[in-house]
Design an enzyme around this catalytic site. Sequence first.
Site, short mmCIF file in Angstrom:
data_model
loop_
_atom_site.label_atom_id
_atom_site.label_comp_id
_atom_site.label_asym_id
_atom_site.label_seq_id
_atom_site.Cartn_x
_atom_site.Cartn_y
_atom_site.Cartn_z
N TYR A 48 0.85 -1.19 0.00
CA TYR A 48 0.00 0.00 0.00
C TYR A 48 0.88 1.24 0.00
O TYR A 48 1.81 1.34 0.82
CB TYR A 48 -0.90 0.01 1.23
CG TYR A 48 -1.65 1.30 1.46
CD1 TYR A 48 -2.76 1.61 0.67
CD2 TYR A 48 -1.26 2.20 2.44
CE1 TYR A 48 -3.45 2.80 0.86
CE2 TYR A 48 -1.95 3.39 2.63
CZ TYR A 48 -3.04 3.68 1.84
OH TYR A 48 -3.73 4.86 2.02
N ASP A 63 0.17 15.51 5.80
CA ASP A 63 -0.88 15.05 4.90
C ASP A 63 -2.07 16.00 5.02
O ASP A 63 -3.07 15.71 5.66
CB ASP A 63 -1.28 13.62 5.28
CG ASP A 63 -2.31 13.02 4.34
OD1 ASP A 63 -2.51 13.58 3.25
OD2 ASP A 63 -2.90 11.99 4.69
N ASP A 90 -2.95 5.36 -2.41
CA ASP A 90 -3.82 6.45 -1.95
C ASP A 90 -3.94 7.47 -3.08
O ASP A 90 -2.94 7.88 -3.67
CB ASP A 90 -3.19 7.09 -0.71
CG ASP A 90 -4.06 8.12 -0.03
OD1 ASP A 90 -5.04 8.57 -0.62
OD2 ASP A 90 -3.73 8.49 1.12
N ASP A 92 -6.09 10.27 -2.56
CA ASP A 92 -6.70 11.42 -1.90
C ASP A 92 -8.14 11.63 -2.41
O ASP A 92 -8.91 10.71 -2.47
CB ASP A 92 -5.83 12.66 -2.08
CG ASP A 92 -4.55 12.59 -1.25
OD1 ASP A 92 -4.49 11.76 -0.33
OD2 ASP A 92 -3.62 13.37 -1.52
N HIS A 117 -7.63 4.15 -3.65
CA HIS A 117 -8.82 4.59 -2.94
C HIS A 117 -9.00 6.10 -3.08
O HIS A 117 -8.04 6.87 -3.12
CB HIS A 117 -8.82 4.14 -1.47
CG HIS A 117 -7.80 4.77 -0.57
ND1 HIS A 117 -7.90 6.05 -0.11
CD2 HIS A 117 -6.68 4.25 -0.01
CE1 HIS A 117 -6.87 6.30 0.71
NE2 HIS A 117 -6.12 5.24 0.77
N GLU A 119 -11.38 9.41 -1.60
CA GLU A 119 -12.11 9.82 -0.41
C GLU A 119 -13.06 10.97 -0.72
O GLU A 119 -12.91 11.64 -1.76
CB GLU A 119 -11.12 10.22 0.69
CG GLU A 119 -10.27 11.41 0.34
CD GLU A 119 -9.02 11.52 1.18
OE1 GLU A 119 -8.77 12.63 1.70
OE2 GLU A 119 -8.29 10.53 1.33
N CYS A 127 -5.24 14.27 6.68
CA CYS A 127 -5.17 12.91 7.19
C CYS A 127 -6.49 12.52 7.86
O CYS A 127 -7.06 13.30 8.63
CB CYS A 127 -4.01 12.80 8.17
SG CYS A 127 -3.98 11.25 9.10
N ARG A 164 -13.58 5.55 -0.14
CA ARG A 164 -13.42 5.90 1.27
C ARG A 164 -14.35 7.06 1.65
O ARG A 164 -14.46 8.04 0.91
CB ARG A 164 -11.96 6.31 1.52
CG ARG A 164 -11.72 7.01 2.85
CD ARG A 164 -10.26 7.31 3.04
NE ARG A 164 -10.04 8.51 3.84
CZ ARG A 164 -8.85 9.00 4.17
NH1 ARG A 164 -7.75 8.38 3.78
NH2 ARG A 164 -8.75 10.11 4.88
N GLU A 196 -13.44 5.46 7.10
CA GLU A 196 -12.27 5.92 7.82
C GLU A 196 -12.61 6.31 9.26
O GLU A 196 -13.67 6.89 9.53
CB GLU A 196 -11.67 7.13 7.10
CG GLU A 196 -10.44 7.73 7.75
CD GLU A 196 -9.24 6.82 7.71
OE1 GLU A 196 -9.28 5.77 8.40
OE2 GLU A 196 -8.25 7.15 7.02
N ASN A 218 -8.49 0.49 7.78
CA ASN A 218 -7.24 1.19 8.04
C ASN A 218 -6.92 1.10 9.52
O ASN A 218 -7.51 1.81 10.33
CB ASN A 218 -7.38 2.65 7.60
CG ASN A 218 -6.12 3.45 7.83
OD1 ASN A 218 -5.06 2.91 8.12
ND2 ASN A 218 -6.23 4.76 7.69
#
Length: 320
Positions: A48, A63, A90, A92, A117, A119, A127, A164, A196, A218
Amino acid sequence: MRLGEGESARPGARLRAAMAAHKPLIIPGCYNAMSARVLEDVGFPALYMSGYGTSLSLLGLPDAGLVTQTEMALNARLIASAVRLPLIADADTGFGNAINVARTVEEYIRSGVAGMHLEDQVAPKRCGHVAGREVIDRDEAVGKIRAAAAVRDAIDPSFVLIARTDARGAHGGSMEEAIWRANAYLAAGADLAFVEGPASKAEVAEICAAVRGPVFYNMTGISPRMSESEMAELGIAVCILPGAAMRATLMAVHDFATALKEHGPMAEAEFDRRFQQHPVGNLHVFSGFDRIREMEAAWLPAESATKYEGTLGHMPKPAE
């Protein structure tokens, strides 16, 4: 992909095979090609790419939506090229609206990534375990997943799309809203749902019971630590441990720098003595100089090997 080594199956197909073979699939996080090589050497089935790790290792920044799509996609490409393992990266927020998401998915697929993923945070994001997050409205969020799924289906249907939601811990958020969004994203074409920031094992169990599809978990920050058997009992499909390798690196480098400052240059000599006793202690072998010599023997004129005669330093082994 490493020089001279090929894989016939698409990265997404190999990730799906790993998911089918491991219940749950436990995936450590890497932040660059070197850390990915180390994790592959240990024997994990998949990797990952951490967005937090990418931002901190490339930019030295948190982040907080400061890393760009170009930087993230490049890091993903470099990692995917360095290892044989399928890589989840990731992505974002997809770096914009649904149109931007379409390009992001295409960039990640063409980079050799197995899955990604997206989000539903407002940009600039932050983050998922830091306070102050906000999420976009439902319709926009679902539209972005629909766009991602359309591009996946058009270019590489094996590519794994993970949706996500940060609605659990965002401003004005709730578990009810997070579960609604997770199910809506699955209905829009996502392969796995990623809620998340659950704050307890009871919340994780609630997610697994209410989400109508595979759950991506996660295990970091505020989320509870669970054993592999506990996750299997709940039905978690994939669990990432995104920041452990980065934290281990930070701790090791800080400890070494402190020793160097306190004890002078001979601290490096002592470190080197201990490093050489480690499984990756021969840096030149680990990085691949023996493989370079094998390729030289296969593809360069025979007289090119004379450059090794009478020289000092690590002597790569020729092919047997």
